[in-house]
Design a protein around this motif. Structure first.
Motif, PDB file in Angstrom:
ATOM      1  N   ILE A 254      32.114  98.505 -78.990  1.00 15.78           N
ATOM      2  CA  ILE A 254      33.574  98.393 -78.908  1.00 15.78           C
ATOM      3  C   ILE A 254      34.009  97.334 -79.939  1.00 15.78           C
ATOM      4  O   ILE A 254      33.381  96.282 -80.043  1.00 15.78           O
ATOM      5  N   ALA A 255      35.083  97.614 -80.671  1.00 20.83           N
ATOM      6  CA  ALA A 255      35.510  96.699 -81.731  1.00 20.83           C
ATOM      7  C   ALA A 255      35.964  95.366 -81.144  1.00 20.83           C
ATOM      8  O   ALA A 255      36.817  95.325 -80.245  1.00 20.83           O
ATOM      9  N   CYS A 256      35.373  94.275 -81.655  1.00 23.76           N
ATOM     10  CA  CYS A 256      35.720  92.936 -81.161  1.00 23.76           C
ATOM     11  C   CYS A 256      36.027  92.012 -82.322  1.00 23.76           C
ATOM     12  O   CYS A 256      35.441  92.140 -83.394  1.00 23.76           O
ATOM     13  N   GLY A 257      36.950  91.107 -82.107  1.00 20.30           N
ATOM     14  CA  GLY A 257      37.152  89.993 -83.026  1.00 20.30           C
ATOM     15  C   GLY A 257      36.589  88.785 -82.324  1.00 20.30           C
ATOM     16  O   GLY A 257      35.402  88.699 -82.053  1.00 20.30           O
TER      17      GLY A 257
ATOM     18  N   VAL B 155      32.307  88.915 -74.011  1.00 24.01           N
ATOM     19  CA  VAL B 155      32.450  90.177 -74.739  1.00 24.01           C
ATOM     20  C   VAL B 155      31.107  90.760 -75.182  1.00 24.01           C
ATOM     21  O   VAL B 155      31.074  91.719 -75.930  1.00 24.01           O
ATOM     22  N   LYS B 156      30.011  90.174 -74.697  1.00 29.32           N
ATOM     23  CA  LYS B 156      28.709  90.625 -75.181  1.00 29.32           C
ATOM     24  C   LYS B 156      28.490  92.109 -74.863  1.00 29.32           C
ATOM     25  O   LYS B 156      28.054  92.885 -75.732  1.00 29.32           O
ATOM     26  N   LEU B 157      28.804  92.490 -73.607  1.00 30.69           N
ATOM     27  CA  LEU B 157      28.596  93.877 -73.189  1.00 30.69           C
ATOM     28  C   LEU B 157      29.421  94.825 -74.061  1.00 30.69           C
ATOM     29  O   LEU B 157      28.934  95.865 -74.510  1.00 30.69           O
ATOM     30  N   ALA B 158      30.660  94.439 -74.319  1.00 37.02           N
ATOM     31  CA  ALA B 158      31.522  95.289 -75.135  1.00 37.02           C
ATOM     32  C   ALA B 158      30.966  95.402 -76.553  1.00 37.02           C
ATOM     33  O   ALA B 158      30.903  96.499 -77.131  1.00 37.02           O
ATOM     34  N   GLN B 159      30.527  94.271 -77.102  1.00 41.60           N
ATOM     35  CA  GLN B 159      29.957  94.286 -78.463  1.00 41.60           C
ATOM     36  C   GLN B 159      28.730  95.202 -78.521  1.00 41.60           C
ATOM     37  O   GLN B 159      28.614  96.036 -79.413  1.00 41.60           O
ATOM     38  N   ASN B 160      27.841  95.028 -77.521  1.00 40.60           N
ATOM     39  CA  ASN B 160      26.619  95.842 -77.495  1.00 40.60           C
ATOM     40  C   ASN B 160      26.921  97.323 -77.332  1.00 40.60           C
ATOM     41  O   ASN B 160      26.121  98.173 -77.694  1.00 40.60           O
ATOM     42  N   SER B 161      28.095  97.623 -76.757  1.00 48.55           N
ATOM     43  CA  SER B 161      28.462  99.017 -76.531  1.00 48.55           C
ATOM     44  C   SER B 161      29.223  99.587 -77.720  1.00 48.55           C
ATOM     45  O   SER B 161      29.724 100.709 -77.656  1.00 48.55           O
TER      46      SER B 161
ATOM     47  N   ALA C   7      37.557  88.413 -79.335  1.00 42.27           N
ATOM     48  CA  ALA C   7      37.435  89.080 -78.039  1.00 42.27           C
ATOM     49  C   ALA C   7      37.630  90.578 -78.289  1.00 42.27           C
ATOM     50  O   ALA C   7      37.676  91.008 -79.446  1.00 42.27           O
ATOM     51  N   ILE C   8      37.744  91.350 -77.194  1.00 39.13           N
ATOM     52  CA  ILE C   8      37.875  92.815 -77.371  1.00 39.13           C
ATOM     53  C   ILE C   8      39.269  93.119 -77.902  1.00 39.13           C
ATOM     54  O   ILE C   8      40.281  92.753 -77.286  1.00 39.13           O
ATOM     55  N   LYS C   9      39.327  93.784 -79.046  1.00 40.05           N
ATOM     56  CA  LYS C   9      40.622  94.055 -79.672  1.00 40.05           C
ATOM     57  C   LYS C   9      41.353  95.174 -78.928  1.00 40.05           C
ATOM     58  O   LYS C   9      40.793  96.247 -78.709  1.00 40.05           O
ATOM     59  N   VAL C  10      42.591  94.915 -78.550  1.00 37.67           N
ATOM     60  CA  VAL C  10      43.394  95.953 -77.896  1.00 37.67           C
ATOM     61  C   VAL C  10      44.743  96.078 -78.593  1.00 37.67           C
ATOM     62  O   VAL C  10      45.194  95.156 -79.266  1.00 37.67           O
ATOM     63  N   ASP C  11      45.381  97.246 -78.413  1.00 37.31           N
ATOM     64  CA  ASP C  11      46.741  97.434 -78.917  1.00 37.31           C
ATOM     65  C   ASP C  11      47.731  97.117 -77.799  1.00 37.31           C
ATOM     66  O   ASP C  11      47.324  96.662 -76.720  1.00 37.31           O
ATOM     67  N   ALA C  12      48.989  97.354 -78.041  1.00 42.25           N
ATOM     68  CA  ALA C  12      50.022  96.978 -77.070  1.00 42.25           C
ATOM     69  C   ALA C  12      49.982  97.838 -75.805  1.00 42.25           C
ATOM     70  O   ALA C  12      50.697  97.580 -74.845  1.00 42.25           O
ATOM     71  N   GLN C  13      49.144  98.883 -75.823  1.00 43.15           N
ATOM     72  CA  GLN C  13      48.950  99.678 -74.602  1.00 43.15           C
ATOM     73  C   GLN C  13      47.624  99.331 -73.938  1.00 43.15           C
ATOM     74  O   GLN C  13      47.175 100.027 -73.032  1.00 43.15           O
TER      75      GLN C  13
ATOM     76  N   VAL D 204      40.368  89.970 -73.673  1.00 38.89           N
ATOM     77  CA  VAL D 204      41.019  90.735 -74.737  1.00 38.89           C
ATOM     78  C   VAL D 204      41.588  89.826 -75.827  1.00 38.89           C
ATOM     79  O   VAL D 204      41.862  88.644 -75.621  1.00 38.89           O
ATOM     80  N   GLU D 205      41.726  90.453 -76.995  1.00 37.49           N
ATOM     81  CA  GLU D 205      42.404  89.816 -78.118  1.00 37.49           C
ATOM     82  C   GLU D 205      43.529  90.745 -78.539  1.00 37.49           C
ATOM     83  O   GLU D 205      43.298  91.931 -78.800  1.00 37.49           O
ATOM     84  N   PHE D 206      44.752  90.197 -78.551  1.00 31.32           N
ATOM     85  CA  PHE D 206      45.897  91.014 -78.934  1.00 31.32           C
ATOM     86  C   PHE D 206      46.629  90.317 -80.080  1.00 31.32           C
ATOM     87  O   PHE D 206      47.055  89.168 -79.931  1.00 31.32           O
TER      88      PHE D 206
END
Lengths: 810, 110
Positions: free
Chosen positions: A251-254, A243-249, A256-262, A277-279
């Protein structure tokens, strides 16, 4: 046309592309980045590639043609440097790409234990083709050795594959059984056995200290000092979301990258799918939910409604011949009941976990045919109260079937030794039956099986029953307890014959009906295992009665009595001062016992380590006044002082006590040595009693002075002290190896016959072998339990875990 | 409920127990499986035997004094024996054992 950029060409994003293109091939202009220089392949099939059962080409999901046909712009082998969500561009090593929608499918990377040497060449993970190739190359060297760190799904698949390549493989696992997240200990035991059968060494509770080598990994050193030379180390201890790239960009992470049900991240037009992802706080490692996510994300991107939901998962291991299945939740939670089924003959174990009339978990090993049916019951939350009785037999047995009590004996191979005295194997007995010996007497006459001590009689009868079927009527024997149909004698014999060296092995191979025994069988099995396999089996304190676990005698008010050893009943002023001081300090009542020692009564559990420490300081050790083991050796003053004394009875008593203390026996053992036939030490009602006479020593055994009163019977007359000690030790070892748990020697001798005992012990070689085996056991067990438990770390266990009354007082 | 962290799961031996002192008396924490704990009164209703010193098997414990067996789910004595021990809410979170503070406090009982 909208521009879609996907970062990562793994299995989840691959499934996403398939779903998108199937639904609407013209919806997006797709660019696919992948750091690996190739497209999407079936990563979970890397195990067969590693073993050589499949080639890499066979597991490619999307080849160049597929990407070309579907007009996917591939930027493989190119790392994404950053994402600018404000300008909506992805910056690759070779330039920028603009997006309307962006999908993170960056997956996960292997977790590497940061031990010294983890970065040496030759330490690999098991995640991608590069790792697989490195291991394949290492396996090419003849006699090559691999160490696999991690006994989970991935590690075991790697280990089995490397073994198929001909490597010597050792698996290191930190937990006490394999695949502890998916299996319970019983199934873990069977899996270990299967892996060992195919030549893989499995070390449990193994903690890796370091990897060493000259420029490359050459040896793994464990915390316990074990050294494992190797050519390659595979670390398969787990994965971490990438998730490093997502964090650096931004994007909200716990975790892993936090996503909703969609599958939407918190940043507009940015989505994520797969292991990154983290759901709702959950991470994902198995493929089924990833495919669900891909399906949901495809719909979301196409503007359709769909919702991702967590679902129950099941696990299977992809190792040929290891047939295991687990699903649902089978470990946690009150209010649950188990149904256990074991078939030792076929190596089958099944356990169902039921909560409120619903199946919530299932573990199976050996026969997983009904796995999906059980999995269905778990997923659907079916009410199973109607079929509870026969549930474990699966859908096809709903009429009901019962477990065969003879299955443990039926499962024995022909070379399994049934009669230990005469070395008669199952095959010999079967041959005799087929030659016409159809009852116990005829078997004794033709094979000598059960003709000596007789403890294997039950097993011989079972062999008759298994071989002859209904023609032989099996006499009923008293089973150990409700957990099994086998009596003690059969269990003991089978532990030896089948070389069962753990409680898990006994429960499985002998078809135990409960999950982990009960208060009746657990102490017995624990004793049998430590008596038969002193070097292989580790004593289990949790299978012992309170006194043997706490090394003191519990009294009716919950306090304990403490009794230090007084060798041969001798003591000194210094010892008596220490005992008196301890009694005062800990408020103990003092009682002189019939075994010639001093008992301190009324000591609190919390004070035990401290009083032991004080007594240890004065040179005293535990008197084992609480064990099924050697208690005391009572003596008279003998030739040292007594005008009638013929020999040094005190000296012999002390020598015997120093030799025998600390040993575990089926029941307690008390000795006495009297210096002349006047018998002041009352030796003739002990388990072993020695009377000194002018010509030497009369050794007699099997006395009693408890619920029964019985005089000892003469075993042998010997001339020297050394012989007296040798015969006594050999007698006790024979008792340790053969008697039923909780039979005192006089009861055991009544069953096997004194003549048989004499015959065995009269054989010089056999007598010396018994003494040798006793000495081996003592090398493990002759340790002062008080000294070990007076250490601060062990002493902590005698205190309450927490004291909430103090908090409340604040 | 008010969950109180009383220790780590590994502080309790597998198929063993540890004591917690509370305002309502000694409570035994039983570890029946790798990640399965129960909390119940430490005192056997028969002759006040300390249940935390008993042999733990399945989801049951056997009293060390006279072999009464209790189901840790319900607290009920098994077989022919009649009696019951109080059970208390307990749960595991990331390896920590959490006991319901209200259930073991005299103030909430009032």
């Amino acid at each position: 046309m909208q521009k879609l950029v996907v970062i990562g060409a793994g299995m989840a994003s691959g499934r996403l592309l398939e779903q998108l293109i199937d639904a609407d091939p013209g919806a997006f202009e797709i660019t696919l980045f992948n750091a690996e220089p190739r497209g999407n392949y079936n990563r979970i099939m890397l195990s067969p590639v590693l073993s050589g059962e499949k080639s890499f080409e066979e597991i490619v999901t999307h080849d160049d043609d597929w990407y070309a046909t579907n007009k996917v712009t591939c930027r493989f082998g190119e790392k994404v440097l950053s994402v600018d969500t404000a300008r909506k561009v992805v910056v690759g090593e070779k330039g920028e790409v603009a997006y309307d929608k962006l999908v993170f499918g960056t997956g996960s990377s292997a977790f590497i234990i940061p031990c010294p040497g983890h970065d040496l060449p030759g330490v690999v993970a098991f995640r991608d083709l590069e790792d697989t190739t490195a291991m394949t190359e290492a396996a090419a060297k003849p006699g090559a050795r691999a160490v696999v760190i991690g006994g989970g799904l991935l590690g075991l698949e790697a280990a089995a594959a490397l073994r198929l390549r001909g490597m010597e493989v050792t698996v290191l696992h930190i937990a006490s059984h394999l695949m502890e997240r998916q299996l319970d200990p019983a199934a873990g035991y069977l899996l270990k056995k299967d892996l060992e059968r195919r030549g893989i060494t499995v070390l449990l509770e193994a903690s890796t200290k370091e990897i060493v080598g000259n420029g490359k990994a050459e040896q793994v050193n464990l915390a316990d000092g074990t050294e494992l030379p190797c050519d390659i180390v595979c670390m398969a201890v787990g994965i971490r979301p990438a998730v490093k790239l997502a964090q650096n960009s931004g994007i909200a992470c716990g975790r892993a990258i936090k996503v909703d049900a969609q599958m939407r991240t918190e940043t507009p037009d940015v989505y994520a799918v797969g292991e990154c992802v983290e759901f709702e706080g959950n991470l994902f490692g198995l493929v089924a939910p990833l495919y669900d996510q891909a399906k949901v994300l495809a719909k979301t991107l196409l503007g359709q409604e769909e919702t991702f939901a967590m679902r129950e998962l099941s696990t299977k291991l992809k190792v040929t011949g290891c047939d295991l299945f687990s699903a649902g939740d089978f470990a946690d939670g009150p209010g649950r009941e188990d149904i256990v089924y074991r078939d030792p003959a076929r190596g089958i174990y099944k356990r169902l976990v039921i909560e409120e009339d619903k199946l919530v978990g299932a573990v199976m090993y050996g026969d997983t045919a009904d796995g999906n049916w059980f999995f269905g019951l778990i997923k659907d939350g079916t009410d199973i109260s109607e079929m509870r009785e026969t549930l474990i037999f699966g859908p096809s047995y709903q009429g009901g079937a019962s477990v065969d009590p003879l299955s443990a004996v039926a499962a024995l191979p022909p070379e399994a030794e049934i009669c230990g005295c005469n070395g008669v194997c199952k095959g010999d007995i079967v041959a005799a039956i087929e030659a016409g010996a159809t009852d116990l007497g005829a078997i004794k006459a033709t094979t000598k099986a059960s003709a000596s001590c007789g403890t294997c009689t039950g097993l011989v009868e079972q062999v008759l029953s298994v071989t002859l079927g209904d023609e032989f009527v099996l006499p009923t024997a008293q089973p150990v307890c409700g957990c099994t149909d086998l009596p003690h004698e059969d269990v003991r014999r089978l532990i030896k014959a089948q070389e069962l060296k753990s409680q898990e092995a006994v429960w499985q191979e002998l078809g135990w009906k409960s999950r982990n025994g009960c208060h009746v069988c657990r102490p017995a099995i624990n004793f049998y295992l430590l008596a038969d396999w002193p070097l292989d089996y580790t004593d289990d304190p949790q299978s012992r009665f309170v006194n043997e676990r706490n090394h003191a005698n519990i009294q009716k008010d919950g306090t304990y009595s403490v009794m230090p050893r007084m060798w041969g009943g001798m003591t000194s002023p210094q010892e008596l001062i220490a005992i008196a001081q301890a009694a005062e300090k800990y408020g103990a009542t003092v009682k002189v016992t019939g075994g010639q020692r001093i008992d301190l009564l009324g000591v609190k559990k919390e004070d035990l380590p401290a009083i032991w420490y004080d007594l240890n300081e004065a040179g005293m050790v535990s008197g084992h006044a609480y064990t099924k083991g050697l208690r005391t050796v009572k003596t008279c003053v003998g030739s040292d002082w007594c005008r009638f004394g013929t020999q040094d009875s005190t000296g012999l008593g002390i020598k015997l006590e120093k030799k025998l203390w600390g040993s575990w026996t089926p029941h307690k053992v008390k000795l006495a040595v009297s210096g002349c036939p006047r018998n002041c030490a009352e030796a003739t009602c002990k388990d072993v009693g020695i009377i000194c006479v002018d010509s030497g020593y009369q050794v007699s055994v099997a006395g009693a002075a408890g619920m029964d009163v019985k005089e000892t019977e003469r075993l042998v007359d010997v001339r020297t002290e050394e012989e007296a000690i040798e015969w006594t030790t050999a007698f006790i070892q024979l008792y340790r190896e053969h008697a039923k748990y909780l039979d005192r020697p006089y009861k055991w001798v009544a069953k096997v016959g004194l003549d048989w005992v004499k015959e065995v012990l009269a054989d010089d070689a056999e007598r010396q072998a018994l003494v040798e085996r006793f000495d081996i056991s003592q090398s493990v067990y002759q340790k002062d339990p008080w000294a070990e438990r007076a250490e601060p770390e062990a002493a902590r266990r005698f205190q309450p875990l927490a004291d909430l009354t103090l908090k409340a007082a604040e | 409920m008010s969950w109180i962290d009383i220790g780590h799961i590994d502080d309790v031996p597998l198929r063993g127990a540890r004591l917690v002192k509370t305002e309502v008396g000694c409570v035994a924490i039983f570890r029946t499986d790798e990640a399965e704990v129960f909390a119940a009164s430490n005192t056997c209703p028969h002759r006040q035997g300390p249940l935390s010193e008993g042999i733990v098997h399945g989801q049951k414990v056997t009293c060390p004094l006279h072999n009464w067996v209790f189901d840790l789910n319900t607290g009920e004595a098994q077989g022919a024996d009649e009696g019951r021990i109080t059970t208390y809410p307990v749960r595991l979170e990331d390896g920590r054992i959490l006991l319901d503070g209200e259930a073991v406090s005299t103030r909430s009982a009032a």
